[in-house]
Design a protein around this motif. Structure first.
Motif, PDB file in Angstrom:
ATOM      1  N   ARG A  30      22.771  52.830  79.560  1.00  0.00           N
ATOM      2  CA  ARG A  30      21.967  52.449  78.412  1.00  0.00           C
ATOM      3  C   ARG A  30      20.525  52.910  78.615  1.00  0.00           C
ATOM      4  O   ARG A  30      20.093  53.134  79.750  1.00  0.00           O
ATOM      5  CB  ARG A  30      22.011  50.927  78.193  1.00  0.00           C
ATOM      6  N   PRO A  31      19.765  53.067  77.521  1.00  0.00           N
ATOM      7  CA  PRO A  31      18.353  53.437  77.674  1.00  0.00           C
ATOM      8  C   PRO A  31      17.624  52.461  78.596  1.00  0.00           C
ATOM      9  O   PRO A  31      17.837  51.247  78.531  1.00  0.00           O
ATOM     10  CB  PRO A  31      17.820  53.355  76.236  1.00  0.00           C
ATOM     11  N   ASP A  86       9.516  61.245  82.834  1.00  0.00           N
ATOM     12  CA  ASP A  86       9.856  60.497  84.042  1.00  0.00           C
ATOM     13  C   ASP A  86      11.373  60.466  84.164  1.00  0.00           C
ATOM     14  O   ASP A  86      12.061  59.771  83.417  1.00  0.00           O
ATOM     15  CB  ASP A  86       9.291  59.087  83.948  1.00  0.00           C
ATOM     16  N   LEU A  87      11.906  61.239  85.116  1.00  0.00           N
ATOM     17  CA  LEU A  87      13.356  61.353  85.255  1.00  0.00           C
ATOM     18  C   LEU A  87      13.996  60.131  85.884  1.00  0.00           C
ATOM     19  O   LEU A  87      15.223  60.053  85.952  1.00  0.00           O
ATOM     20  CB  LEU A  87      13.695  62.591  86.082  1.00  0.00           C
ATOM     21  N   SER A  88      13.211  59.175  86.358  1.00  0.00           N
ATOM     22  CA  SER A  88      13.801  57.992  86.971  1.00  0.00           C
ATOM     23  C   SER A  88      14.239  56.963  85.937  1.00  0.00           C
ATOM     24  O   SER A  88      14.845  55.957  86.292  1.00  0.00           O
ATOM     25  CB  SER A  88      12.821  57.344  87.950  1.00  0.00           C
ATOM     26  N   VAL A  89      13.938  57.208  84.653  1.00  0.00           N
ATOM     27  CA  VAL A  89      14.321  56.293  83.579  1.00  0.00           C
ATOM     28  C   VAL A  89      15.181  57.046  82.566  1.00  0.00           C
ATOM     29  O   VAL A  89      14.781  58.103  82.078  1.00  0.00           O
ATOM     30  CB  VAL A  89      13.085  55.704  82.873  1.00  0.00           C
ATOM     31  N   VAL A  90      16.354  56.507  82.248  1.00  0.00           N
ATOM     32  CA  VAL A  90      17.235  57.139  81.268  1.00  0.00           C
ATOM     33  C   VAL A  90      16.621  56.967  79.877  1.00  0.00           C
ATOM     34  O   VAL A  90      16.311  55.845  79.467  1.00  0.00           O
ATOM     35  CB  VAL A  90      18.642  56.526  81.322  1.00  0.00           C
ATOM     36  N   PRO A  91      16.426  58.066  79.120  1.00  0.00           N
ATOM     37  CA  PRO A  91      15.746  57.984  77.826  1.00  0.00           C
ATOM     38  C   PRO A  91      16.595  57.358  76.732  1.00  0.00           C
ATOM     39  O   PRO A  91      17.785  57.108  76.878  1.00  0.00           O
ATOM     40  CB  PRO A  91      15.445  59.460  77.491  1.00  0.00           C
ATOM     41  N   GLU A  92      15.920  57.148  75.582  1.00  0.00           N
ATOM     42  CA  GLU A  92      16.593  56.679  74.384  1.00  0.00           C
ATOM     43  C   GLU A  92      17.506  57.772  73.821  1.00  0.00           C
ATOM     44  O   GLU A  92      17.348  58.958  74.116  1.00  0.00           O
ATOM     45  CB  GLU A  92      15.559  56.296  73.321  1.00  0.00           C
ATOM     46  N   ARG A  93      18.453  57.354  72.986  1.00  0.00           N
ATOM     47  CA  ARG A  93      19.312  58.306  72.293  1.00  0.00           C
ATOM     48  C   ARG A  93      18.458  59.281  71.475  1.00  0.00           C
ATOM     49  O   ARG A  93      17.472  58.892  70.856  1.00  0.00           O
ATOM     50  CB  ARG A  93      20.286  57.569  71.380  1.00  0.00           C
ATOM     51  N   GLY A  94      18.836  60.556  71.492  1.00  0.00           N
ATOM     52  CA  GLY A  94      18.109  61.578  70.763  1.00  0.00           C
ATOM     53  C   GLY A  94      17.125  62.363  71.595  1.00  0.00           C
ATOM     54  O   GLY A  94      16.569  63.351  71.112  1.00  0.00           O
ATOM     55  N   ALA A  95      16.913  61.967  72.854  1.00  0.00           N
ATOM     56  CA  ALA A  95      16.026  62.733  73.732  1.00  0.00           C
ATOM     57  C   ALA A  95      16.629  64.110  73.996  1.00  0.00           C
ATOM     58  O   ALA A  95      17.843  64.295  73.907  1.00  0.00           O
ATOM     59  CB  ALA A  95      15.802  61.994  75.045  1.00  0.00           C
ATOM     60  N   PRO A  96      15.787  65.103  74.323  1.00  0.00           N
ATOM     61  CA  PRO A  96      16.296  66.471  74.490  1.00  0.00           C
ATOM     62  C   PRO A  96      17.333  66.588  75.596  1.00  0.00           C
ATOM     63  O   PRO A  96      17.292  65.889  76.609  1.00  0.00           O
ATOM     64  CB  PRO A  96      15.033  67.267  74.836  1.00  0.00           C
ATOM     65  N   LEU A  98      21.989  63.545  75.355  1.00  0.00           N
ATOM     66  CA  LEU A  98      21.686  62.229  74.810  1.00  0.00           C
ATOM     67  C   LEU A  98      21.767  62.179  73.290  1.00  0.00           C
ATOM     68  O   LEU A  98      21.165  61.322  72.659  1.00  0.00           O
ATOM     69  CB  LEU A  98      20.299  61.789  75.290  1.00  0.00           C
ATOM     70  N   GLY A  99      22.495  63.105  72.721  1.00  0.00           N
ATOM     71  CA  GLY A  99      22.700  63.093  71.279  1.00  0.00           C
ATOM     72  C   GLY A  99      21.896  64.116  70.524  1.00  0.00           C
ATOM     73  O   GLY A  99      22.025  64.229  69.286  1.00  0.00           O
ATOM     74  N   HIS A 138      28.583  72.575  68.547  1.00  0.00           N
ATOM     75  CA  HIS A 138      29.709  72.544  69.482  1.00  0.00           C
ATOM     76  C   HIS A 138      29.184  72.532  70.915  1.00  0.00           C
ATOM     77  O   HIS A 138      28.241  73.231  71.243  1.00  0.00           O
ATOM     78  CB  HIS A 138      30.571  73.790  69.256  1.00  0.00           C
ATOM     79  N   PRO A 139      29.776  71.744  71.835  1.00  0.00           N
ATOM     80  CA  PRO A 139      30.949  70.876  71.619  1.00  0.00           C
ATOM     81  C   PRO A 139      30.603  69.407  71.410  1.00  0.00           C
ATOM     82  O   PRO A 139      31.507  68.574  71.358  1.00  0.00           O
ATOM     83  CB  PRO A 139      31.709  71.046  72.933  1.00  0.00           C
ATOM     84  N   TRP A 140      29.294  69.058  71.284  1.00  0.00           N
ATOM     85  CA  TRP A 140      28.925  67.647  71.338  1.00  0.00           C
ATOM     86  C   TRP A 140      28.774  66.996  69.963  1.00  0.00           C
ATOM     87  O   TRP A 140      29.027  65.806  69.814  1.00  0.00           O
ATOM     88  CB  TRP A 140      27.632  67.478  72.142  1.00  0.00           C
ATOM     89  N   TRP A 141      28.296  67.736  68.958  1.00  0.00           N
ATOM     90  CA  TRP A 141      28.214  67.236  67.586  1.00  0.00           C
ATOM     91  C   TRP A 141      27.416  65.943  67.458  1.00  0.00           C
ATOM     92  O   TRP A 141      27.712  65.098  66.604  1.00  0.00           O
ATOM     93  CB  TRP A 141      29.620  67.048  66.997  1.00  0.00           C
ATOM     94  N   GLY A 142      26.417  65.752  68.332  1.00  0.00           N
ATOM     95  CA  GLY A 142      25.562  64.581  68.251  1.00  0.00           C
ATOM     96  C   GLY A 142      26.215  63.277  68.642  1.00  0.00           C
ATOM     97  O   GLY A 142      25.627  62.199  68.464  1.00  0.00           O
ATOM     98  N   ARG A 143      27.432  63.328  69.214  1.00  0.00           N
ATOM     99  CA  ARG A 143      28.195  62.103  69.503  1.00  0.00           C
ATOM    100  C   ARG A 143      28.062  61.628  70.942  1.00  0.00           C
ATOM    101  O   ARG A 143      28.646  60.598  71.308  1.00  0.00           O
ATOM    102  CB  ARG A 143      29.682  62.334  69.210  1.00  0.00           C
TER     103      ARG A 143
END
Length: 337
Positions: A183-184, A231-241, A281-282, A287-292
């Motif tokens: 999770r973020p 900061d790579l030590s924290v998992v970002p929110e959905r939609g991050a690059p 992260l969306g 292809h192949p992720w389609w934002g999912r």
């Protein structure tokens, strides 16, 4: 005698593919000998949390050659269910090595493996998987072991060059995390002194720079406006690059990723000196992720970058296996709760 207590295992099938489940009081791990020895379940039973990510496309049988039979990328992506793959002898993009065309992430992740039970007692259960590659003369084996009362899976692997010639290889563990575990805001911990190598620098050492890492650790990113950092030590929110970087400088091979619970992975950093960090992260809507997809991969590897074996040979990071040499890899993955 079959047990429903302490350490136990079950042999069966999932969607037509051979499967084995190793289980104890705290952990249930399901492995697919019928498809690359993939780990498709890593369930912490007290919290009912599966730590590995599973793809929205679900499990697909790689023996289905109707899709992507001649496509070196589709062989992997069309049948990628998520989870944890053994990657050997090619990592990342398709590559050609001494006349052998190697598909995305090599051979063994798409092959059926032999499976034999080597321990079955209330104290521990273990299975040995083995496979021979088809385009290069290698044999790969691994033993999955689960002991009673622990939340740790132990793995010992062997890669053997069965020819009389020295050969190169890439060897990696394609471990990918997702919901409900990821999770973020989840945190990633590494040993002190680890170095971050951006992908561009891995391809061309003159194109970027290395940055010290270690609690807390950051990788500077220069966006279009010339400012900011990630900061790579924290998992970002959905939609991050989407991104991939390579981490190295491990005196000891380990990382921890944690939210409500955590996972600690330990490995032999002398054999696998790199950790690939991949995040999707969306933001990818094609292809192949389609934002999912919302997932982070933390993948111990022998080599870099994710451009295939030829690139690793060229930059000197590929493994070298001498004639009839066997290399041994030990890993441990433990749930922290």
């Amino acid at each position: 005698m079959r047990r429903n207590w302490a350490a136990r295992l079950r042999l069966g099938t999932i969607d037509g593919l051979r499967a084995v489940t190793l289980e104890n009081e705290r952990l249930r791990v399901t492995v697919l000998p019928g498809k690359g020895g993939d780990v498709v379940e890593f369930l912490h039973k007290p919290t009912d949390t599966d730590l590995v990510w599973l793809s929205p496309q679900g499990l697909r049988d790689p023996r289905d050659h109707l899709q992507g039979a001649s496509d070196d990328v589709a062989r992997f992506t069309d049948h990628y269910e998520g989870g944890w793959q053994e990657v050997f002898p090619n990592g990342g993009a398709p590559s050609e090595y001494r006349g052998a065309r190697l598909a995305q992430h090599g051979e063994v992740s798409g092959l059926p493996w032999e499976c034999a039970v080597v321990a079955d007692s209330p104290e521990e259960v273990a299975v040995r998987l083995s496979v021979r590659t088809r385009r290069l003369p290698y044999r790969v084996e691994k033993v999955f072991r689960l002991r009673s009362g622990t939340a740790a899976l132990e793995i010992e692997g062997w890669a053997t060059n069965e020819s009389g010639l020295p050969l190169h290889a890439m060897w990696g563990q394609h471990i990918v995390y997702g919901l409900p575990f990821l999770r973020p805001g989840a945190r990633i911990r590494l040993p002190e002194g680890v170095t971050v190598i951006p992908h561009e620098s891995a391809i061309n050492p003159e194109a970027g720079r290395r940055v010290r890492a270690g609690g807390p650790w950051q990788w500077p990113v220069v966006p279009a406006d010339g400012g900011g950092e990630t900061d790579l030590s924290v998992v970002p929110e959905r939609g991050a690059p989407s991104d991939i970087v390579y981490l190295t400088g491990f005196d000891e091979g380990w990382y921890e990723i944690s939210g409500d619970i955590g996972m600690r992975v330990e490995w032999d950093a002398r054999l696998l000196p790199y950790l690939w960090m991949w995040q999707e992260l969306g933001a990818s809507t094609g292809h192949p992720w389609w934002g999912r997809v919302y997932t982070v991969g933390l993948e111990p590897f022998s080599s870099m970058p994710t451009d295939g074996l030829a690139a690793a040979v060229a930059n000197g990071t590929a493994l070298v296996l001498d004639p009839h040499e066997t290399k041994v890899l030990r890993l441990r993955a433990e749930v922290l709760a």
